[in-house]
Design an enzyme around this catalytic site. Sequence first.
Site, PDB file in Angstrom:
ATOM      1  N   ASP A  41      13.700  28.607  76.603  1.00 26.79           N
ATOM      2  CA  ASP A  41      14.065  30.033  76.583  1.00 26.79           C
ATOM      3  C   ASP A  41      12.770  30.766  76.948  1.00 26.79           C
ATOM      4  O   ASP A  41      11.871  30.161  77.558  1.00 26.79           O
ATOM      5  CB  ASP A  41      14.605  30.441  75.186  1.00 26.79           C
ATOM      6  CG  ASP A  41      15.239  31.832  75.173  1.00 26.79           C
ATOM      7  OD1 ASP A  41      16.359  31.978  75.671  1.00 26.79           O
ATOM      8  OD2 ASP A  41      14.600  32.788  74.680  1.00 26.79           O
ATOM      9  N   LYS A  54      19.525  27.983  67.686  1.00 22.17           N
ATOM     10  CA  LYS A  54      18.399  28.582  68.422  1.00 22.17           C
ATOM     11  C   LYS A  54      17.152  28.382  67.581  1.00 22.17           C
ATOM     12  O   LYS A  54      17.240  28.263  66.356  1.00 22.17           O
ATOM     13  CB  LYS A  54      18.651  30.074  68.629  1.00 22.17           C
ATOM     14  CG  LYS A  54      17.836  30.693  69.739  1.00 22.17           C
ATOM     15  CD  LYS A  54      18.495  30.546  71.090  1.00 22.17           C
ATOM     16  CE  LYS A  54      17.571  30.995  72.215  1.00 22.17           C
ATOM     17  NZ  LYS A  54      18.256  31.011  73.515  1.00 22.17           N
TER      18      LYS A  54
HETATM   19  P1  NDP Z   1      10.865  33.551  80.919  1.00 20.16           P
HETATM   20  O1  NDP Z   1       9.863  33.419  79.858  1.00 20.16           O
HETATM   21  O2  NDP Z   1      10.887  32.573  82.044  1.00 20.16           O
HETATM   22  O3  NDP Z   1      10.773  35.027  81.581  1.00 20.16           O
HETATM   23  C1  NDP Z   1      10.947  36.169  80.835  1.00 20.16           C
HETATM   24  C2  NDP Z   1      10.699  37.363  81.754  1.00 20.16           C
HETATM   25  O4  NDP Z   1      11.091  38.549  81.056  1.00 20.16           O
HETATM   26  C3  NDP Z   1       9.227  37.538  82.114  1.00 20.16           C
HETATM   27  O5  NDP Z   1       9.128  38.088  83.404  1.00 20.16           O
HETATM   28  C4  NDP Z   1       8.752  38.533  81.060  1.00 20.16           C
HETATM   29  O6  NDP Z   1       7.633  39.294  81.455  1.00 20.16           O
HETATM   30  C5  NDP Z   1       9.969  39.411  80.937  1.00 20.16           C
HETATM   31  N1  NDP Z   1       9.954  40.046  79.605  1.00 20.16           N
HETATM   32  C6  NDP Z   1       9.889  39.428  78.414  1.00 20.16           C
HETATM   33  N2  NDP Z   1       9.839  40.342  77.420  1.00 20.16           N
HETATM   34  C7  NDP Z   1       9.893  41.551  78.036  1.00 20.16           C
HETATM   35  C8  NDP Z   1       9.882  42.879  77.565  1.00 20.16           C
HETATM   36  N3  NDP Z   1       9.808  43.150  76.255  1.00 20.16           N
HETATM   37  N4  NDP Z   1       9.955  43.890  78.497  1.00 20.16           N
HETATM   38  C9  NDP Z   1      10.024  43.605  79.825  1.00 20.16           C
HETATM   39  N5  NDP Z   1      10.029  42.364  80.325  1.00 20.16           N
HETATM   40  C10 NDP Z   1       9.955  41.354  79.446  1.00 20.16           C
HETATM   41  O7  NDP Z   1      12.291  33.579  80.162  1.00 20.16           O
HETATM   42  P2  NDP Z   1      13.736  33.293  80.748  1.00 20.16           P
HETATM   43  O8  NDP Z   1      13.835  33.781  82.135  1.00 20.16           O
HETATM   44  O9  NDP Z   1      14.075  31.882  80.432  1.00 20.16           O
HETATM   45  O10 NDP Z   1      14.647  34.180  79.771  1.00 20.16           O
HETATM   46  C11 NDP Z   1      14.947  35.551  80.062  1.00 20.16           C
HETATM   47  C12 NDP Z   1      16.172  35.978  79.259  1.00 20.16           C
HETATM   48  O11 NDP Z   1      17.286  35.142  79.602  1.00 20.16           O
HETATM   49  C13 NDP Z   1      16.049  35.864  77.725  1.00 20.16           C
HETATM   50  O12 NDP Z   1      16.816  36.884  77.136  1.00 20.16           O
HETATM   51  C14 NDP Z   1      16.701  34.515  77.429  1.00 20.16           C
HETATM   52  O13 NDP Z   1      17.165  34.425  76.104  1.00 20.16           O
HETATM   53  C15 NDP Z   1      17.848  34.564  78.433  1.00 20.16           C
HETATM   54  N6  NDP Z   1      18.433  33.280  78.769  1.00 20.16           N
HETATM   55  C16 NDP Z   1      17.673  32.261  79.268  1.00 20.16           C
HETATM   56  C17 NDP Z   1      18.258  31.058  79.600  1.00 20.16           C
HETATM   57  C18 NDP Z   1      17.478  29.976  80.261  1.00 20.16           C
HETATM   58  O14 NDP Z   1      18.123  29.001  80.700  1.00 20.16           O
HETATM   59  N7  NDP Z   1      16.176  30.059  80.393  1.00 20.16           N
HETATM   60  C19 NDP Z   1      19.671  30.804  79.349  1.00 20.16           C
HETATM   61  C20 NDP Z   1      20.422  31.977  78.912  1.00 20.16           C
HETATM   62  C21 NDP Z   1      19.799  33.147  78.606  1.00 20.16           C
HETATM   63  P3  NDP Z   1       6.156  38.971  80.846  1.00 20.16           P
HETATM   64  O15 NDP Z   1       5.721  37.727  81.530  1.00 20.16           O
HETATM   65  O16 NDP Z   1       5.344  40.158  81.207  1.00 20.16           O
HETATM   66  O17 NDP Z   1       6.348  38.813  79.365  1.00 20.16           O
END
Ligand code: NDP
Length: 444
Positions: A167, A127
């Site tokens: 991510d 990572k």
């Molecule tokens: P994105 O950046 O596309 O989206 C993240 C989302 O989560 C945004 O809506 C963001 O809101 C919200 N968010 C982030 N931090 C916080 C917080 N502290 N409190 C509340 N909401 C929050 O990321 P992903 O969708 O790619 O990733 C989301 C999760 O999934 C992570 O844990 C990642 O590690 C996991 N994941 C992702 C994969 C992938 O293929 N992308 C694969 C496997 C796991 P805001 O815009 O306001 O920050």
Amino acid sequence: MSLNLKNFIKQVDLRNPNEPEFLQAVTEVIEDLIPYVNEHRPDLIDLKILERMVEPERIVSFRVAWTDDQNQIQVNRGYRVQMNSAIGPYKGGLRFAPDVNLSILKFLAFEQVFKNSLTSLPIGGGKGGSDFDPKGKSDHEIMRFCQSFMTELQRHIGSETDVPAGDIGVGGREIGFLFGQYKRLQNNFSGVLTGKGTAWGGSYIRPEATGYGLLYFVQCILDYNNEKIEGKTVCISGAGNVAFYAAEKAIQMGAKVITLSNSQGTIFDKEGFSLDKLNYLGTLGRDLGKYTKKYSSASYHAKENPWQFPCDIALPCATQNEINEADAKRLVKNGCKIVAEGANMPSSAEAIKVYLQAKIHFGPGKAANAGGVAVSGLEMSQNAIGQQWAREKVDHRLKLIMENIHKTCVRYGKEPNGYINYLKGANVGGFIKVAEAMKAQGVV
Ligand code: NDP
């Protein structure tokens, strides 16, 4: 000789001071593995397999200097944690967010090792990322940052060494800029990153894979319990890549999705989102509250998370530790029967205890969100043979992989009373293959 859980965790804490997320992730896994190894695999104790697994094979940390649109020089820190390459090249995403630090990346890399093993694909765990905050930056600033970041990272990665992906804060745009710079510096068009555009080596279904895979996993849980998803109420957190496609698939499967959220607040639609409503929400950027102006069935809850709303299924898809003990208790009290993690480690250790005590179905991230890295693995295969598979083929393989992960969890997680402890199943199931490979490869 047997391993002692308390001593083991104490040693990890001493060797990794001030890394709470890493310690949390290790504890969550080791609590299942130590009893398993003591009982079933004492041959792994003298080989110090567990001690080696909690020590990253390599960590690189580097300066990322770049110039913003005001011609000011900015300095960020970049990292790559190469955790374990026993079963394949390091594989895992890059996260760009201001709270990124070594503890968070080590926890993510550690989880990734087990997740990648569960997919049955030959990929190790890693990572990386940076404390760079992409929010509010122009496309040109993002590009200059990505180019500077890759100028250093390119020395440490390669299609058979380490293959990063996206991510939080790293989507298709960032992967494009990173790939362009890698290709320029190495003079080599290869599958060094996944999540690429479909016109230039990317796989169909990669953007959708984590969210879709999550729902395929939920479907397996429901099938196993002779239940149907139609009409079930679903709370989802996040409004990013994982949350969006989880919501899309849930709606397509006939569930009623009632929440999405971001770090500013939660949108609750008591009638449920349709695909049209979801697409509209996707156009609003981070200002989710605007949705209520168009749809009177919805309300916006600033600074609140979705876990107060009664649901059958909760899908945390935002970030780590977004469900605490009180949230978990509220979910259970309101009748929630399934928590499946789209995000990595969104449930705190105390929240997990609440689920397991209440005997609800808990799909931990390393199993439930493995669809993303699984399709990344399929992207690597397509790149290696110079082919691009049809959407349907990738989707079908994704489904099979999620079904296999579910079977592995049932195999290693079934308790005498029939309850499936998916966490234990995923931890043990993910561990065995990596441990065998490490044993075969000697003391390295
Ligand atoms: P994105 O950046 O596309 O989206 C993240 C989302 O989560 C945004 O809506 C963001 O809101 C919200 N968010 C982030 N931090 C916080 C917080 N502290 N409190 C509340 N909401 C929050 O990321 P992903 O969708 O790619 O990733 C989301 C999760 O999934 C992570 O844990 C990642 O590690 C996991 N994941 C992702 C994969 C992938 O293929 N992308 C694969 C496997 C796991 P805001 O815009 O306001 O920050």
